[in-house]
Design a protein around this motif. Structure first.
Motif, short mmCIF file in Angstrom:
data_model
loop_
_atom_site.label_atom_id
_atom_site.label_comp_id
_atom_site.label_asym_id
_atom_site.label_seq_id
_atom_site.Cartn_x
_atom_site.Cartn_y
_atom_site.Cartn_z
N ARG F 228 -32.36 -49.33 -11.46
CA ARG F 228 -32.18 -49.65 -12.47
C ARG F 228 -31.21 -48.97 -13.97
NH1 ARG F 228 -36.08 -47.25 -16.99
NH2 ARG F 228 -36.03 -49.20 -18.77
N LEU F 247 -32.20 -57.23 -19.68
CA LEU F 247 -34.29 -57.52 -19.18
C LEU F 247 -34.12 -57.92 -18.16
CD1 LEU F 247 -36.33 -55.69 -20.29
CD2 LEU F 247 -36.80 -58.26 -21.85
N LYS F 248 -33.51 -59.29 -17.74
CA LYS F 248 -33.99 -60.30 -16.35
C LYS F 248 -33.17 -59.34 -15.31
CE LYS F 248 -34.06 -64.75 -17.80
NZ LYS F 248 -33.02 -65.36 -17.79
N GLU F 250 -32.32 -56.00 -14.86
CA GLU F 250 -33.45 -54.62 -15.14
C GLU F 250 -34.51 -55.12 -13.54
OE1 GLU F 250 -34.85 -52.13 -17.85
OE2 GLU F 250 -33.20 -52.62 -19.53
N HIS F 251 -35.40 -56.16 -13.97
CA HIS F 251 -36.57 -56.53 -14.02
C HIS F 251 -36.06 -56.86 -12.27
CE1 HIS F 251 -40.57 -58.95 -12.91
NE2 HIS F 251 -40.23 -59.63 -12.01
#
Lengths: 321, 321, 321, 321, 321, 321
Positions: F228, F247-248, F250-251
């Motif tokens: 990540r 963000l997506k 990374e998630h």
């Protein structure tokens, strides 16, 4: 007087003498039909095979498996590993061999700190307990069991499992108790008493000469219940010991493992009991990691995964660079 | 004498009298500021709200929440449900009201069998124990605790959790013990003793008037350890009680739950201990399924899933067709 | 006729003859290039290495790994352990060698009780089933499978895993069923049928000559489903077998392991099913503890922890003193 | 013809007509003693209370709880929530009310795709199976069960638990099967057959009119075993169906849940079985997350934690900015 | 100036004024069609329903759900419970209402100790770190985030979940760190740094105005990874920050939950990391038990079982008698 | 040029040459005091002991444990097993020995497909990503890490744990992603990016020359967090990379293991994340079963139970008969 040679220093061709723990002893026949004794010897530094080819039946009577022994012998190499040909052997006791340098600490792993000093520190802490009932309770139990307490391990195999490991574990926890009791505004006397007595049943659960093993009571009743019996029986001899206070002490002992799966029949139900459990977990885990790092055979910065934590532990390179 | 009307038979407009358990009692104000008593009443057949509008302070002193009460009153409907307007109320005890038909069994669930008959069967079984030490041990403990034993439940909420449930559970297990002990060629005296004493600590763990709850000792020590204390203390009063035999009895009690997660500090380590545990599991589970089927509100052949087993239980249609 | 010598009695220099199970057989070359046969032999009393140095190719054709064998040979010592130099060897079957004393029970562990006697007891119990459909169901299944039933083990490795262990397990459970069915006021015919048929699929799940192993159906379908198929197929041949009754029998078989983790696709949903499961657990666990104590190599009163229960089991000293 | 008004559009004062599912029906008395009917009505858009004050006994005979009903009525507000005063009511069936616009899909949640289209897609896929035995097996089972298949849900409460959810789930999986079979170089015919038949037992496990519930066979035997019976029984009617192939199909059905805890008596033992299980997990989990997001009542970008995954799910704002 | 009345002091008929947290606000219609506002109000002492019947649209614009509000009103009784008829209402902020006595600590639970004093203690401890890199790292992170740190809770619902709970938790742990670091002969600077930074990601994981909730980053990334990012980003701004030292700090943060199930992607791999984890467990559990006892509604010496520990906790009678 | 002889083809008396991996190397003394080198050698086909009796110190400097080596030698038999007497030995690198036929794939297990071809397929897939930010992100990360990517394994020991296993695993998953993304109507660009990057941290977690092992960062931080970081750092270099999109991504990386117990600090919270996790599970499990069947030493149709699935796997006889 010749020096005592630890097993890790054995070299081919050496004539040595020293004190070792005989962990196995078997009387066997050679192919030609002669008797010999096949031994496994151990000390703090390692382990070695030993053979007795001469005066076999005489020597056979002098010691048993499980004894510390005084030995003279010679180091050979067999199958690429050192082996000791024993020339003289005798059971070693403190009575007979202390003057020749025998100390049980030579043959089994032992706490780093001096047991006498630890004992003194603990009794000083007991002396500072303000509640007269709890002070008397701890004093009596510790005094009566002093002999065992000086050398007992804290467990058979998990943590502080070495000579005087019990004292070491209790002292470490007791020092925390006198700090953390006030930190959380608890009854510090009760926390300290809980720490001192939580594992006291191990004196009867574990039989510990050189190698620790479980007693019959240990296997069938267990140290948790035995320890609470000891506290209860002693409290009954102390006049007017408050009933509620005893109940709390009993509960602390019964609940100190903190989880049912760890054989506690109760979980901690008040703050002093919870803190004793948490201090116990902390001191045990710190010790287990300590030992896992020391025992690890790997060369690099990490241990292998065959330890309590099931992960590679970082033994480090050099701290902060 | 008018008949006693159970709650399940209440109909609008009825004037009734009967004995009920008052499980809640609150002194409240009406909107106009007058005091009234708000009650919840229960008996073996159901539950109902009650109101006392008159002589409130007089009646308020006659009984407490938790009491069995003798009531005269009238049944209304409020919010589509029956409600009892209480005209007269008094605490009901066996001393004062037995002659009017009061029996605790009216107000709380109770074992089907007669406690006196169960008691007799159990003492007969104790009489057949051959080992004189075990026979004496069981006899003394049962004799001393007879009063409690007659009415105690076997647990607060899991199984046999009703008046005289303890006796019912023990008797059922004891009958199995005398069959299964010989079946497995075990020491049947020891199995039977284990059965009789395994839960004896519940007499002190559970406080049971009409509603069972845990005592302080129950919460902090637990019936497993308390029960073993009782066996031990009694055995100490019996001359020459064999040490090993006592150890076995203690182990059976400590290990009878069979799993650490169920709060046993030890698992069964010999066959008599294992059998006591297995008989206990069998009798508890059979009883739990029995109650789950009886308590189930569903109409069809299956119960819902809200039971111990988390599955729909088959209550059946008619057996074998 | 010379006596049969069990492996545990082998002594250096003995000429022996006997019956053993050949569990491994390898054709190898000596350093000088000659062929020899390297064997591992086993009987009820132990295990030994064997070598055939002469007439290697002749003997090689006479038996396979997995066969019981009749042997004449001589005992040597190699690497401090006995080894058998085989002089003559042949496959042993009941047909050819019974008259010389061969009995499969010599070479593999076997139930203590006589299979014929157990068979008779079981058929007597079947005869007492009152429900005509269930009686017919059990009779037919047992009759058709009699040959296998006489020698089958109850499992590959867990419990009753020896010759005729299946019969032993079923008979023990059946005796309990006829006691416990009435004890819990259940349909005893159904409980007994459940006991008799719950594991019947093992006849096809396990292939058992001398060493038990799983069949293809066993691995891919499993005894639970196979057993329920057998009950269902047989019931279909019985006129007017009540549909609901069959459903119950099927459910008992499918749910007898009691837990999903133990591969039961259903948990017991009525009392007869629950009781069959609980009787099965009881009999299996008692047998497992029995075997764990018998197999334990430790000398003291406790076994080691390497058993199903993961605790030291108390083998005892002498009972009640 | 007046329009059909869904529950979510009800407004105070409206006169409405429409089709709803009656999920509860109780005959009650008003305080004045008159009978009325108290209803709970539901459709795809919501739920509402209904009351019938007039011609109560006439209407009471026209429908039962669980029926779809045709209603005319008026919307009031009671306790701040809409309530329907029913003026006319009748049981709605496709036979009688289709011409007035009745469609079961109005009153219960239904798959998005058209069942006829899904059926066609599935039969096309079956047509492409090359192995003649597997093709025949699937064809016969699907043809015989077509009626049920068209409307069955895939489960009672977990995933695809709506009208025609079974078809939707199978079709989605089947499309994956024909891609992933070749991707992993497997026997795609077998994977596809496994997908088509793995849950086929649900046709008999679940009773599904408007509300799904478990059948007796479902509760006592379960869809896993029932489904494998269906495959087996049909295969027996197909000449020369290869024994090994049938064993594989049976194993795929028995093992498709993948874990014992999920009631599979076997775990997948070859690659086709493993893939069927993994496709099933994938399609179920994707559907469960889909529904969890749709059903969530929260306003922000995240759902609450009361869903299968026990975490706040991110419903998103607008994708990629 | 009239006194501020806490909710727990509300009595029928009182005219009150005070500051409360508005946790719910709904605009509704009365049966007669008029608008009114339906509120739920809370402060440190309790919760109450509120109604605004007049100037509804004016007041509606003055505040939102989630605001602290200044209120004048009158206390009625509705359905036996107090209810507040609000006469005047306005959003309360420290800017506008501090002079009237508003303090956020009035409306939400708050740490006992003064945040300013706690801040000072923590910065003093940071000042004593000897390692210049670690000291700078802690200083910078704490200085930059001071505003949030002063009021942040330590968690949304588990422990120290109140205003300034973060500071309280960190300070308690930091005091332990400086004792226990030397006790175990560890790098105390590293332990203290670990304690100060282990939960720092919570500043971005939790959004905390009056009610704490999770942020988008909190839900999708989590405080463990966010906190480690913060440490890393700050360390990169410090010249020559030793690479190995940073790696250790990162590991301590990533592993501080100690178990994978608690969302730590790593378990502690060296002693400083293990100690930070154990101090965290100790301080959290002590706080959880503290709150469980304070929040418990039971009257007797024991709490009920609805707490983190799932057992009745002993709140005690009076200590040692 | 003489042929290269794989270890599985070694026969007594052969003179061989070839390339092997030296996995252990120890300098030892013979009984007569001479030095020799004791080796363990491995290639794709097996393992063998090696001895160097001559020019020991010269050869000792030419290679280390862990190197691929070029060897000439002779095959003996020792203790019934082949052993290699090494005559000449040298470190083998692609630079020096490729022309003699050296290829790392000879000495370690390697993916079946050609890495260059797989690389090309992956870059083609990247080229088809429509979202310009995601396309750039993947391109840059893959381009920068191309060298490592070509040979990296996908794990140390679980699945695809061979040379170029990483590429093989990613390519298989990517092909599924482009099918399954549209199947579930998801953002396929995001699913594909998730697949390409989910394990990218393994490039730094695993050190892989010939034998894979964990790096310091791998042990202390782990591939999930490292991966990540890589995505994040690269995205920061791409202008206007949308914050929410990052963000997506990374998630997806943080949650791809799907369970906390598998060291994911988050569970998948939206559908693209869930699908990446499910594809990963599918591809890993299919590969694990593949390898379990290939590695199995049993002769029959079933493997033994010593595999990831803990059941006998059905290797099959011949498909469909």
């Amino acid at each position: 007087m010749k020096p005592i040679v630890p097993i890790s220093k054995f070299k081919e061709g050496d004539s040595i003498q020293g004190f070792y723990l005989c962990v196995e002893k078997h009387l066997r026949h050679t192919r030609s039909g002669d008797l010999y004794l096949d031994l496994i010897l151990r000390d703090r530094t390692g382990q070695v095979q030993g053979k007795i080819w001469e005066k076999v039946s005489d020597f056979n009577e002098k010691f048993s498996s499980g004894d510390a022994v005084a030995i003279k012998g010679e180091v050979d190499i067999f199958m690429d590993r050192p082996q000791l040909t024993v020339k003289r052997i005798n059971k070693a006791t403190v009575q007979n061999y202390a003057r020749y340098g025998f100390d049980p600490a030579l043959v089994v792993p032992t706490a780093n700190a001096d047991p006498n000093k630890m004992w003194k520190e603990i009794t000083t802490l007991i002396g500072k307990i303000k509640n007269p009932f709890l002070k008397k309770l701890c004093h009596q139990i510790y005094r009566v069991n002093k002999d065992k307490l000086m050398t007992h391990p804290a467990s058979v195999s998990m943590h502080h499992n070495y000579r005087s490991g019990f004292l070491e574990h209790i002292l470490s926890m007791a020092k925390m108790a006198v700090r953390l009791g006030p930190h959380y505004r608890l009854d510090t006397d009760l926390v300290l008493t809980g720490v001192l007595l939580h594992d006291i049943g191990k004196l009867h659960e574990i039989e510990s000469d050189y190698e620790a093993s479980f007693t019959k009571e240990g296997n069938l009743i267990g140290h948790i219940v035995i320890g609470r019996d000891m506290a209860r029986a002693t409290a009954k001899t102390i006049k007017k010991f408050p009933k509620n206070l005893l109940l709390k002490v009993e509960h602390i002992i019964l609940s100190h493992q903190g989880k049912y799966e760890w054989q506690s029949p109760k979980k901690p139900a008040f703050k002093e009991a919870l803190l004793v459990h948490l201090i116990d977990v902390m001191d045990s885990q710190m010790n287990i990691m300590d030992m896992a790092m020391e025992d690890d055979p790997e060369k690099g910065p990490f241990t292998n995964r065959h330890n309590y934590f099931r992960i590679p532990l970082f033994k480090g390179e050099n701290g902060t660079e």
